[in-house]
Design a protein around this motif. Structure first.
Motif, PDB file in Angstrom:
ATOM      1  N   ASN A  71       0.757  -1.315  -0.192  1.00 58.74           N
ATOM      2  CA  ASN A  71      -0.025   0.039  -0.038  1.00 58.74           C
ATOM      3  C   ASN A  71       1.042   1.187  -0.037  1.00 58.74           C
ATOM      4  O   ASN A  71       0.867   2.123  -0.896  1.00 58.74           O
ATOM      5  N   ALA A  72       1.909   1.342   0.824  1.00 60.13           N
ATOM      6  CA  ALA A  72       2.844   2.470   0.872  1.00 60.13           C
ATOM      7  C   ALA A  72       3.598   2.553  -0.492  1.00 60.13           C
ATOM      8  O   ALA A  72       3.690   3.643  -1.011  1.00 60.13           O
ATOM      9  N   LEU A  73       3.726   1.491  -1.252  1.00 59.84           N
ATOM     10  CA  LEU A  73       4.382   1.484  -2.384  1.00 59.84           C
ATOM     11  C   LEU A  73       3.651   2.031  -3.525  1.00 59.84           C
ATOM     12  O   LEU A  73       3.869   2.894  -4.326  1.00 59.84           O
ATOM     13  N   ALA A  74       2.290   1.668  -3.410  1.00 67.01           N
ATOM     14  CA  ALA A  74       1.509   2.266  -4.293  1.00 67.01           C
ATOM     15  C   ALA A  74       1.193   3.629  -4.169  1.00 67.01           C
ATOM     16  O   ALA A  74       0.785   4.426  -4.973  1.00 67.01           O
ATOM     17  N   CYS A  75       1.646   4.371  -2.953  1.00 67.00           N
ATOM     18  CA  CYS A  75       1.384   5.819  -2.745  1.00 67.00           C
ATOM     19  C   CYS A  75       2.579   6.410  -2.920  1.00 67.00           C
ATOM     20  O   CYS A  75       2.788   7.468  -2.741  1.00 67.00           O
ATOM     21  N   GLY A  76       3.508   5.575  -3.559  1.00 65.86           N
ATOM     22  CA  GLY A  76       5.017   6.224  -3.683  1.00 65.86           C
ATOM     23  C   GLY A  76       6.184   6.186  -3.001  1.00 65.86           C
ATOM     24  O   GLY A  76       6.951   6.756  -3.001  1.00 65.86           O
ATOM     25  N   VAL A  77       5.680   5.531  -1.732  1.00 70.29           N
ATOM     26  CA  VAL A  77       6.806   5.381  -0.700  1.00 70.29           C
ATOM     27  C   VAL A  77       7.326   3.877  -0.464  1.00 70.29           C
ATOM     28  O   VAL A  77       6.481   3.068  -0.389  1.00 70.29           O
ATOM     29  N   THR A 104      -5.392  -0.706  -2.186  1.00 69.04           N
ATOM     30  CA  THR A 104      -5.011  -1.715  -2.226  1.00 69.04           C
ATOM     31  C   THR A 104      -5.984  -2.698  -1.262  1.00 69.04           C
ATOM     32  O   THR A 104      -6.895  -2.117  -0.662  1.00 69.04           O
ATOM     33  N   HIS A 105      -6.090  -3.974  -1.437  1.00 68.67           N
ATOM     34  CA  HIS A 105      -7.025  -4.904  -0.809  1.00 68.67           C
ATOM     35  C   HIS A 105      -6.243  -6.134  -0.321  1.00 68.67           C
ATOM     36  O   HIS A 105      -5.121  -6.470  -1.140  1.00 68.67           O
ATOM     37  N   GLN A 106      -6.907  -6.875   0.677  1.00 69.56           N
ATOM     38  CA  GLN A 106      -6.303  -8.114   1.065  1.00 69.56           C
ATOM     39  C   GLN A 106      -7.560  -9.164   0.822  1.00 69.56           C
ATOM     40  O   GLN A 106      -8.348  -9.167   1.772  1.00 69.56           O
ATOM     41  N   LEU A 107      -7.606  -9.618  -0.375  1.00 73.58           N
ATOM     42  CA  LEU A 107      -8.980 -10.360  -0.694  1.00 73.58           C
ATOM     43  C   LEU A 107      -9.002 -11.562   0.425  1.00 73.58           C
ATOM     44  O   LEU A 107     -10.043 -12.110   0.897  1.00 73.58           O
ATOM     45  N   LEU A 108      -8.006 -12.422   0.842  1.00 73.40           N
ATOM     46  CA  LEU A 108      -8.060 -13.325   1.596  1.00 73.40           C
ATOM     47  C   LEU A 108      -8.855 -13.105   2.921  1.00 73.40           C
ATOM     48  O   LEU A 108      -9.693 -13.780   3.627  1.00 73.40           O
ATOM     49  N   LEU A 109      -8.300 -11.861   3.552  1.00 77.74           N
ATOM     50  CA  LEU A 109      -8.948 -11.513   4.707  1.00 77.74           C
ATOM     51  C   LEU A 109     -10.244 -11.081   4.466  1.00 77.74           C
ATOM     52  O   LEU A 109     -11.273 -11.201   5.151  1.00 77.74           O
ATOM     53  N   ALA A 110     -10.732 -10.360   3.365  1.00 73.63           N
ATOM     54  CA  ALA A 110     -11.871  -9.841   3.149  1.00 73.63           C
ATOM     55  C   ALA A 110     -13.085 -11.122   2.825  1.00 73.63           C
ATOM     56  O   ALA A 110     -14.087 -11.200   3.527  1.00 73.63           O
ATOM     57  N   ARG A 117      -5.648  -2.718  -5.733  1.00 72.14           N
ATOM     58  CA  ARG A 117      -4.649  -3.959  -6.151  1.00 72.14           C
ATOM     59  C   ARG A 117      -4.392  -4.623  -5.047  1.00 72.14           C
ATOM     60  O   ARG A 117      -4.599  -4.231  -3.978  1.00 72.14           O
ATOM     61  N   GLU A 118      -4.259  -5.871  -5.329  1.00 69.82           N
ATOM     62  CA  GLU A 118      -4.062  -6.992  -4.360  1.00 69.82           C
ATOM     63  C   GLU A 118      -2.600  -6.907  -3.529  1.00 69.82           C
ATOM     64  O   GLU A 118      -1.841  -6.960  -4.337  1.00 69.82           O
ATOM     65  N   GLU A 119      -2.635  -6.874  -2.075  1.00 66.94           N
ATOM     66  CA  GLU A 119      -1.461  -6.877  -1.411  1.00 66.94           C
ATOM     67  C   GLU A 119      -0.930  -8.128  -1.157  1.00 66.94           C
ATOM     68  O   GLU A 119       0.237  -8.348  -1.216  1.00 66.94           O
ATOM     69  N   LEU A 120      -1.836  -9.054  -0.557  1.00 66.70           N
ATOM     70  CA  LEU A 120      -1.038 -10.271  -0.072  1.00 66.70           C
ATOM     71  C   LEU A 120      -0.829 -11.290  -0.976  1.00 66.70           C
ATOM     72  O   LEU A 120       0.161 -12.014  -0.944  1.00 66.70           O
ATOM     73  N   THR A 121      -1.499 -11.606  -1.976  1.00 69.96           N
ATOM     74  CA  THR A 121      -1.576 -12.556  -3.021  1.00 69.96           C
ATOM     75  C   THR A 121      -1.920 -12.242  -4.296  1.00 69.96           C
ATOM     76  O   THR A 121      -2.699 -12.619  -5.118  1.00 69.96           O
ATOM     77  N   PRO A 122      -0.707 -11.222  -4.757  1.00 72.76           N
ATOM     78  CA  PRO A 122      -0.853 -10.572  -6.230  1.00 72.76           C
ATOM     79  C   PRO A 122      -0.560 -11.652  -7.118  1.00 72.76           C
ATOM     80  O   PRO A 122       0.446 -12.514  -7.158  1.00 72.76           O
ATOM     81  N   GLY A 123      -1.325 -11.888  -8.242  1.00 71.04           N
ATOM     82  CA  GLY A 123      -1.146 -13.086  -9.183  1.00 71.04           C
ATOM     83  C   GLY A 123      -0.012 -12.787 -10.519  1.00 71.04           C
ATOM     84  O   GLY A 123       0.231 -13.870 -10.884  1.00 71.04           O
ATOM     85  N   ARG A 124       0.102 -11.525 -10.638  1.00 68.75           N
ATOM     86  CA  ARG A 124       1.087 -11.134 -11.586  1.00 68.75           C
ATOM     87  C   ARG A 124       2.448 -11.707 -11.376  1.00 68.75           C
ATOM     88  O   ARG A 124       2.989 -11.170 -10.387  1.00 68.75           O
TER      89      ARG A 124
END
Length: 187
Positions: free
Chosen positions: A39-45, A72-78, A109-116
């Motif tokens: 999430n921080a990286l998506a914000c530029g940090v 960002t999201h964490q689908l597993l937790l959701a 964007r998925e945080e925990l389990t990105p598929g790319r």
């Protein structure tokens, strides 16, 4: 955070959830690790780069201010949360919304389990999603020991609060940490 790290003589990652109120900051969760670095990286940090730089050189280059609005999201937790709140219908809605990138998942964007780039990364979400669709009450099996291993119980919190009050100490006197407060459940 610098004052807190210095007070604790901490030399690693440190993250906190802070609520700024009329009486100043209230720390509600402090972790001795990186939290949500994607999430921080998506914000530029780039928190990971900064941590590696500190570990290898003792300091880090200045980071830019984060850009607001990154999602960002964490689908597993959701999915586990949907099973806990409502059951199959809520789990199915969560999975469909994520697949279609709509609702809370629009522009996220998925945080925990990105598929790319990693075909196995979505496997845990797939397994948990199927398990929750088959038996939503099984969410307890998956989350039972996660926070319990390190969280304070209500009894432990009461004991800490009693000990704090019995000392008559004030956090500012005890360590000079800016914004520190005595234990308070309302935080």
């Amino acid at each position: 955070m610098a004052a807190l790290g210095a007070f604790l003589d901490w030399h690693g990652a440190l993250s906190a959830d802070v609520i700024l109120g009329p009486d100043g900051p209230r720390f509600i969760d402090i972790n001795p690790r990186l939290v949500e670095p994607l999430n921080a990286l998506a914000c530029g940090v780039d928190l990971v780069r900064a941590l590696v730089e500190v570990a290898t050189a003792g300091t880090s280059r200045a980071q830019p201010d984060g850009r607001p609005g990154a999602r960002t999201h964490q689908l597993l937790l959701a999915v586990l949360g949907a099973a806990q709140r409502g059951g199959r219908r809520d789990v199915a809605r969560e999975l469909v919304d994520a697949m279609l990138h709509c609702g809370d998942y629009r522009g996220s964007r998925e945080e925990l389990t990105p598929g790319r780039g990693d075909l196995l990364a979505p496997l845990p979400v797939t397994v948990i999603g199927l398990a929750m669709l088959i038996r939503p009450a099984a969410w307890r099996h998956f989350v039972g020991g996660s926070a319990g291993a390190y969280s304070l119980t209500p009894a432990a919190w009461s004991e800490l609060t009693r000990a704090w009050v019995s000392t008559g100490a004030d956090a500012r006197e005890a360590g000079g940490v800016v914004g520190a407060r005595s234990p308070d459940r309302s935080a």
